[in-house]
Design a protein around this motif. Structure first.
Motif: not given
Ligand SMILES: O=c1[nH]c(=O)c2[nH]c(=O)[nH]c2[nH]1
Length: 307
Positions: A145-146, A198-200
């Protein structure tokens, strides 16, 4: 005595991969040292020896080489992100991947007077000399996730031959150090900076540009700071990066003070007017600190020197 398994991770460390990209007869090199560390549902292999959840470390090595061929190596960060995503999303028992990469830079050898068919305007298209300066580093962590991306460099040796003083410090009965009003300041920079990405869902930074800019700001701050201590210089280097690069939230430095001691030339009847130094290699003062964007939580581990 009952025991339980604590934190564990596994993978192939230090996969040395050199990728050549051939653009006609002009070649490009990426030279990496890639370490894979995987963790997740791995109790059984430790408790009973069941390998049912274990993707062999040998396979993780093969994946590094296969990905170098299939996807190429754009930046170390991009390559690490690709690998981390692959391990976490393709194997159910693997919940977390940490990819550490060191990158060794190569530059083209300049020609003498172009006479070979391999020689271009002023550089050989397939001959390289390894850059003797710093090693670029990155660490990618993904839990499905992250993302956490911590990039940086090590072994970048810098020196100011003036504009450095050190005085006004605490003196007790063991203090012998003489106050210095014009000393050499030299260090071998190890720096790790953490990206806010930190995320897509967020837009990814331009890793190569960010590296070049962070390095530039760090060097400029080192050169432009009139130093009253290496601690003060460190803080200036860090805050220059945080203030000029919005994609970077935190930076940690480990700076050995590479002491240069004036040599006593009086026994030879010579005056040493800040000209001749003994460059000591140990012991060295070791100055370490994190500089953060105000309001963000520190995440880079304190003991990050061997990253
Ligand atoms: O820049 C310095 N910081 C120190 O804390 C220190 N201590 C020391 O002996 N020399 C120096 N220099």
């Amino acid at each position: 005595m009952p025991t339980i398994l604590g934190q564990n991770q596994y993978g192939k460390a230090e996969n040395r991969v050199v990728r050549i990209t051939r653009d006609g007869d002009t070649h490009h090199i990426k030279d990496l040292n890639v370490s894979v560390a995987l963790s997740g549902d791995m109790d059984d292999v430790h408790y009973s020896g069941s390998n049912a959840h274990v993707l062999p470390t040998d396979t993780t090595k093969n994946t590094v080489y296969a990905f170098a061929k299939e996807y190429g190596i754009d930046s170390a960060e991009q390559f690490g992100i690709h690998l981390a995503r692959h391990f976490v999303t393709s194997q159910e028992p693997i919940h977390r991947a940490r990819i550490r990469i060191e990158e060794y830079a190569w530059e083209r050898i300049e020609t003498s007077d172009g006479n070979s068919k391999f020689i271009g305007a002023d550089e050989v298209k397939h001959s390289f000399v390894r850059k003797g300066q710093e090693t670029r580093t990155t660490q990618i962590t993904f839990d499905g996730e992250r993302w956490q991306v911590v990039s940086g460099l090590k072994d970048l040796v810098v020196m100011n031959s003036t504009n450095s003083e050190f005085w006004g410090y605490v003196k007790d009965k063991y203090t012998t150090l003489q106050e210095a009003y014009d000393r050499i300041l030299a260090t071998q920079v190890a720096a790790q900076w953490r990206y806010g990405w930190s995320s897509d869902e967020e837009r990814m930074p331009n890793w190569d540009k960010s590296y070049a800019q962070a390095r530039k700001h760090m060097l400029q701050a080192f050169a432009e700071t009139y130093s009253l201590s290496l601690q003060q210089t460190l803080y200036q280097m860090g805050s220059r990066i945080i203030n000029s690069r919005s994609e970077i939230d935190e930076i940690r430095f480990s700076l050995p003070n590479k002491h240069h001691f004036l040599v006593d030339l009086e026994p030879f009847g010579l005056k040493n007017d800040n000209e001749v130094y003994f460059a000591a290699d140990r012991p060295y003062g070791l100055i370490e600190a994190t500089v953060l964007r105000d309001g963000v939580e520190p995440q880079i581990p304190v003991d990050m020197t061997n990253l």
